[in-house]
Design a protein around this motif. Structure first.
Motif, PDB file in Angstrom:
ATOM      1  N   TYR B  16     -27.071  35.757  19.396  1.00 15.42           N
ATOM      2  CA  TYR B  16     -27.817  37.265  19.797  1.00 15.42           C
ATOM      3  C   TYR B  16     -28.829  37.517  19.645  1.00 15.42           C
ATOM      4  O   TYR B  16     -28.218  38.464  18.146  1.00 15.42           O
ATOM      5  CB  TYR B  16     -27.184  37.547  21.159  1.00 15.42           C
ATOM      6  CG  TYR B  16     -26.577  37.174  21.566  1.00 15.42           C
ATOM      7  CD1 TYR B  16     -26.646  36.096  22.873  1.00 15.42           C
ATOM      8  CD2 TYR B  16     -24.595  36.669  21.843  1.00 15.42           C
ATOM      9  CE1 TYR B  16     -26.067  35.456  23.774  1.00 15.42           C
ATOM     10  CE2 TYR B  16     -23.762  35.730  22.654  1.00 15.42           C
ATOM     11  CZ  TYR B  16     -24.672  35.058  23.549  1.00 15.42           C
ATOM     12  OH  TYR B  16     -23.688  34.426  24.465  1.00 15.42           O
ATOM     13  N   ASN B  54     -17.139  30.790  26.915  1.00 21.08           N
ATOM     14  CA  ASN B  54     -18.526  30.594  27.860  1.00 21.08           C
ATOM     15  C   ASN B  54     -19.522  29.526  27.282  1.00 21.08           C
ATOM     16  O   ASN B  54     -19.675  28.339  27.684  1.00 21.08           O
ATOM     17  CB  ASN B  54     -19.716  31.498  27.914  1.00 21.08           C
ATOM     18  CG  ASN B  54     -19.351  32.682  28.587  1.00 21.08           C
ATOM     19  OD1 ASN B  54     -18.885  32.733  29.819  1.00 21.08           O
ATOM     20  ND2 ASN B  54     -19.383  33.646  28.285  1.00 21.08           N
ATOM     21  N   LEU B  59     -21.561  27.703  30.137  1.00 23.90           N
ATOM     22  CA  LEU B  59     -21.857  28.193  30.854  1.00 23.90           C
ATOM     23  C   LEU B  59     -23.482  28.838  29.764  1.00 23.90           C
ATOM     24  O   LEU B  59     -23.843  29.023  30.507  1.00 23.90           O
ATOM     25  CB  LEU B  59     -20.937  29.689  31.551  1.00 23.90           C
ATOM     26  CG  LEU B  59     -20.127  29.561  31.921  1.00 23.90           C
ATOM     27  CD1 LEU B  59     -19.504  30.328  32.123  1.00 23.90           C
ATOM     28  CD2 LEU B  59     -20.890  28.902  33.720  1.00 23.90           C
ATOM     29  N   ASP B  60     -23.117  28.346  28.544  1.00 27.37           N
ATOM     30  CA  ASP B  60     -24.159  28.797  27.514  1.00 27.37           C
ATOM     31  C   ASP B  60     -24.723  27.976  26.761  1.00 27.37           C
ATOM     32  O   ASP B  60     -23.603  26.818  26.245  1.00 27.37           O
ATOM     33  CB  ASP B  60     -23.479  30.368  26.690  1.00 27.37           C
ATOM     34  CG  ASP B  60     -24.514  30.625  26.547  1.00 27.37           C
ATOM     35  OD1 ASP B  60     -25.855  30.254  26.665  1.00 27.37           O
ATOM     36  OD2 ASP B  60     -24.462  31.909  25.486  1.00 27.37           O
ATOM     37  N   ALA B  83     -24.678  22.304  34.094  1.00 24.80           N
ATOM     38  CA  ALA B  83     -24.088  21.827  35.972  1.00 24.80           C
ATOM     39  C   ALA B  83     -23.087  21.272  37.029  1.00 24.80           C
ATOM     40  O   ALA B  83     -21.909  21.905  37.558  1.00 24.80           O
ATOM     41  CB  ALA B  83     -24.990  22.560  36.872  1.00 24.80           C
ATOM     42  N   ALA B  84     -23.089  19.862  36.898  1.00 28.00           N
ATOM     43  CA  ALA B  84     -22.520  18.424  37.878  1.00 28.00           C
ATOM     44  C   ALA B  84     -21.346  19.226  36.649  1.00 28.00           C
ATOM     45  O   ALA B  84     -20.483  18.431  37.190  1.00 28.00           O
ATOM     46  CB  ALA B  84     -23.461  17.536  37.341  1.00 28.00           C
ATOM     47  N   ARG B  86     -19.236  21.304  34.728  1.00 26.96           N
ATOM     48  CA  ARG B  86     -18.435  21.928  35.338  1.00 26.96           C
ATOM     49  C   ARG B  86     -17.790  22.022  36.459  1.00 26.96           C
ATOM     50  O   ARG B  86     -17.153  22.486  36.952  1.00 26.96           O
ATOM     51  CB  ARG B  86     -19.847  23.575  35.689  1.00 26.96           C
ATOM     52  CG  ARG B  86     -19.874  23.809  34.202  1.00 26.96           C
ATOM     53  CD  ARG B  86     -20.572  25.400  34.170  1.00 26.96           C
ATOM     54  NE  ARG B  86     -21.804  25.942  35.661  1.00 26.96           N
ATOM     55  CZ  ARG B  86     -22.762  25.849  34.530  1.00 26.96           C
ATOM     56  NH1 ARG B  86     -23.360  25.619  33.724  1.00 26.96           N
ATOM     57  NH2 ARG B  86     -24.222  25.540  35.846  1.00 26.96           N
ATOM     58  N   ALA B  87     -18.474  21.364  37.659  1.00 26.87           N
ATOM     59  CA  ALA B  87     -18.777  21.200  38.663  1.00 26.87           C
ATOM     60  C   ALA B  87     -17.327  19.895  39.333  1.00 26.87           C
ATOM     61  O   ALA B  87     -16.256  20.480  39.452  1.00 26.87           O
ATOM     62  CB  ALA B  87     -19.247  21.009  39.668  1.00 26.87           C
ATOM     63  N   PHE B  92     -12.969  27.856  36.604  1.00 25.68           N
ATOM     64  CA  PHE B  92     -13.074  29.140  35.878  1.00 25.68           C
ATOM     65  C   PHE B  92     -12.092  30.238  36.822  1.00 25.68           C
ATOM     66  O   PHE B  92     -12.444  29.960  38.149  1.00 25.68           O
ATOM     67  CB  PHE B  92     -14.408  29.536  35.972  1.00 25.68           C
ATOM     68  CG  PHE B  92     -15.809  28.625  35.031  1.00 25.68           C
ATOM     69  CD1 PHE B  92     -15.516  29.079  34.066  1.00 25.68           C
ATOM     70  CD2 PHE B  92     -16.021  28.029  34.875  1.00 25.68           C
ATOM     71  CE1 PHE B  92     -15.980  28.433  32.735  1.00 25.68           C
ATOM     72  CE2 PHE B  92     -16.974  27.265  34.893  1.00 25.68           C
ATOM     73  CZ  PHE B  92     -17.115  27.434  33.101  1.00 25.68           C
ATOM     74  N   PHE B  94     -12.369  34.780  36.508  1.00 33.32           N
ATOM     75  CA  PHE B  94     -12.796  35.945  35.594  1.00 33.32           C
ATOM     76  C   PHE B  94     -11.578  36.754  35.800  1.00 33.32           C
ATOM     77  O   PHE B  94     -11.345  37.131  36.182  1.00 33.32           O
ATOM     78  CB  PHE B  94     -14.180  35.834  36.545  1.00 33.32           C
ATOM     79  CG  PHE B  94     -15.031  34.893  35.819  1.00 33.32           C
ATOM     80  CD1 PHE B  94     -15.447  34.535  34.991  1.00 33.32           C
ATOM     81  CD2 PHE B  94     -15.147  33.618  37.250  1.00 33.32           C
ATOM     82  CE1 PHE B  94     -16.586  33.166  35.147  1.00 33.32           C
ATOM     83  CE2 PHE B  94     -16.267  32.621  37.278  1.00 33.32           C
ATOM     84  CZ  PHE B  94     -16.486  32.499  36.160  1.00 33.32           C
TER      85      PHE B  94
END
Lengths: 389, 236
Positions: B16, B54, B59-60, B83-84, B86-87, B92, B94
């Motif tokens: 980062y 992540n 997610l990243d 996205a597909a 992950r679904a 997850f 948290f």
């Protein structure tokens, strides 16, 4: 796939905020409908004017009377089929607040020149036969509860009687108009009654004729007739101006100022204020839902679906307000028409006005929804999940 | 590591930019985790535990390297593909539960099922079963604000498993819970791993929580892998 349950539940989360925003939107759309309807009412006469009618007035001003002697001469102009004198009476019924138009006119010619005037109650023959009779628009009759046979006392502000008493007119008939070129609020009475009253000293006021309305015979070009009329008195004794009925109506509307511009300015200002208020609400709401945006994205909802939730929220919010405003405007139209009908005859919330209001509603919804939707789309899952609830 | 890895990381680097300087969080990390394992990911703050989670969860994005989950390199996927993925593949859990506050427990659990071809009735039934599994069948109509922290996290677990993913990623799932609730949640994760063969990767600071896993993956400061400590005692 947009989780639609979230759209409605997020809107209902802060009920007071939702209700207040919807109310402010509904007031704005209501005002827009009313203002547009006023413009539509003002322009109705222009839009529905007859092509075969010519208005002859003084070239100096509408408020300068023309000599009586012009009538017979104008009737002889080639192409003129009929002619009616009109004279503004400017009186009121019982109280100055009860204002509506009254005209002295030639009764027989009135029906000839204005075939859209239809007697629906009482008798045309009674109106023609009795010099003190009048013909009253159904809207004014309904407003004051006047029936056929009643005596209608009118105080002559422009033509006061010598002893200050009212002019008494016997209501011989009620009329409806088949076109918007003539409203349903006017009182017509015999020109001869006015003329004789002035001659006898019963009343005082300006003599002469306000306007002559000419009916052009079929097959004749109204423009040529107007040119001939203008030329007839070009060198006096008093010059005239002949215009088409639509031009005359437009000129009459413009006398009260540039109403459409004024109305558009007010309406535009109201819309902008409401747009900003709605945008503020949507941004606040979107900020509160930042973490939810992250959750939805983490679960696999696409950027488009997530931004769609926020966009739909704005559309639904605007839609509720707009719909309520349009319902209010439609429901209140008869009351408003009754209250201001004499100033704005034919006031009604038309389908066109409702379509414009629906368009404004959609525009507010779209503009208020774009910013939160774009923000939600651009936000990464990680950044959204870090947001403090 | 076993011959049937569910997760394979090769040379994964993530950095980062903070205050104009690049901060390397994960440095050429290689790692394998087997199908059906229950891993606790431990390490000091800044060792890249959550970043690793992540990345594995899609997610990243990694700066470099390969991230294979079963037979797919998710590091090569774009946003909509991730996205597909992950679904379908990941659940997850948290630390802050992250339930949608305006939805009931039932609706929260049904949410991921909207992305499946299931009918409304089927979605309802699947969510009901998931809540029954976590012992909250009687709280289906409650909103998150009407539940205790432990109950909220169990609803979140129900949401994570309702699509029947093979991989469950939990980021400090007991961090906001008291001991009793934490034990309940950890027991539930153990059960999902043992009885339903879910592969679980759990980030935690809590040594007691880590002891519930089958292995502890230690991360070092600077984003490198330390040792992997098998906990045979908790194996069934």
């Amino acid at each position: 796939m947009i989780p639609l349950a979230l759209v409605t539940k997020n809107l209902g989360k802060h009920k007071l905020r939702f209700v207040l925003t919807v109310l402010s939107l509904s007031v704005a759309i209501f005002l827009l409908c009313v203002l547009r309807s006023l413009v539509v009412a003002l322009n109705a006469g222009v839009a529905d004017a007859a092509a075969n009618r010519i208005i002859v007035q003084s070239k100096v001003s509408l408020f300068v009377q023309l000599p009586q002697s012009y009538g017979p001469r104008l009737a002889l102009v080639e192409g003129v089929e009929a002619l009616a004198r009109w004279n503004w009476f400017g009186g009121y019924y019982q109280d100055p607040a009860n204002f509506f138009a009254q005209f002295a006119t030639d009764p027989e010619e009135l029906f000839d020149v204005y075939p859209e005037i239809q007697v629906v109650e009482g008798s045309k023959a009674d109106f023609l036969a009795n010099r003190k009779a009048c013909l009253l628009g159904v809207d004014t009759a309904a407003k004051y509860g006047i029936r056929v046979g009643d005596t209608m006392p009118i105080i002559g502000a422009l033509y006061p009687t010598a002893d200050g008493s009212a002019w008494d007119f016997t209501v011989a008939g009620l009329y409806e108009s088949k076109r918007k070129s003539v409203d349903q609020n006017t009182l017509f009475f015999h020109y001869e009654y006015l003329e004789k009253s002035l001659e006898s000293g019963f009343a005082s006021g300006p003599g002469g004729v306000g306007i002559f309305v000419l009916k052009v015979a079929p097959g004749f070009d109204p423009v040529e007739v107007m040119s001939e009329v203008d030329a007839l008195y070009e060198n006096g004794p008093q010059a005239v101006q002949a215009t088409s009925e639509s031009e005359f109506q437009a000129q009459f509307v413009s006398m009260v100022g540039n109403v459409p511009l004024l109305v558009s300015s007010i309406g535009g200002g109201v819309m902008l204020a409401i747009l900003l208020a709605t945008l503020n609400t949507m941004l606040m709401s979107a900020r509160e839902q930042t973490r939810d945006i992250g959750v939805l994205k983490a679960l696999g909802f696409t950027d488009g679906s997530v931004s769609g939730v926020l966009f739909l929220q704005a559309l639904v919010l605007a839609g509720c307000g707009g719909l309520l405003g349009m319902i209010l405007a439609t429901a209140s139209a008869p009351g408003i028409a009754a209250a201001i009908g004499s100033m704005f005859p034919g006031y009604q919330v038309t389908r066109g006005t409702l379509l414009e209001a629906a368009g404004a509603t959609a525009l507010i919804g779209v503009l208020a929804g774009i910013a939160p939707a774009v923000r939600a789309r651009a936000m990464t899952v990680i950044d959204a999940l870090r947001a403090v609830r | 590591m076993g011959a049937n890895p569910m997760i394979r990381l090769r040379g994964v680097t993530k950095s980062y930019t903070r205050g104009g300087e690049a901060l390397v969080v994960l440095d050429r990390l290689d790692l394998e985790m087997e199908q059906g394992g229950f891993y606790a990911l431990m390490g000091p703050s800044g060792s890249g535990k959550t970043t690793l989670l992540n990345l594995i969860g899609g997610l990243d994005h990694a700066d470099e390297g390969q991230i294979w989950i079963e037979d797919e390199d998710i590091a090569r996927m774009d946003g909509p593909e991730l996205a597909a993925w992950r679904a379908e593949k990941v659940g997850f859990v948290f630390q802050g539960f992250n339930l949608i506050p305006v939805l009931t427990a039932q609706e929260n659990v049904e949410l991921p099922l909207l992305l499946t071809p299931l009918s409304r009735r089927e979605r309802h039934e699947h969510a009901r079963l998931a809540l029954e599994l976590v012992g909250l069948d009687d709280r289906r109509g409650h909103r998150p604000s009407q539940l205790s922290g432990g109950q909220e996290q169990r609803v979140a677990i129900a949401r994570a498993l309702v699509t029947d993913p093979r991989l469950i990623l939990a980021d400090e799932p007991t961090g906001d819970l008291d001991r009793k609730s934490a034990d309940d949640v950890l027991g539930l994760l153990q059960r999902l791993n043992r009885d339903f063969d879910k592969t679980i990767l759990m980030v935690t600071h809590d040594p007691e929580a880590a002891q519930k896993a089958r292995a502890i993956v230690h991360m070092e400061k600077g984003g490198t892998l330390g040792r992997i400590e098998p906990l045979e005692a908790v194996r069934p």
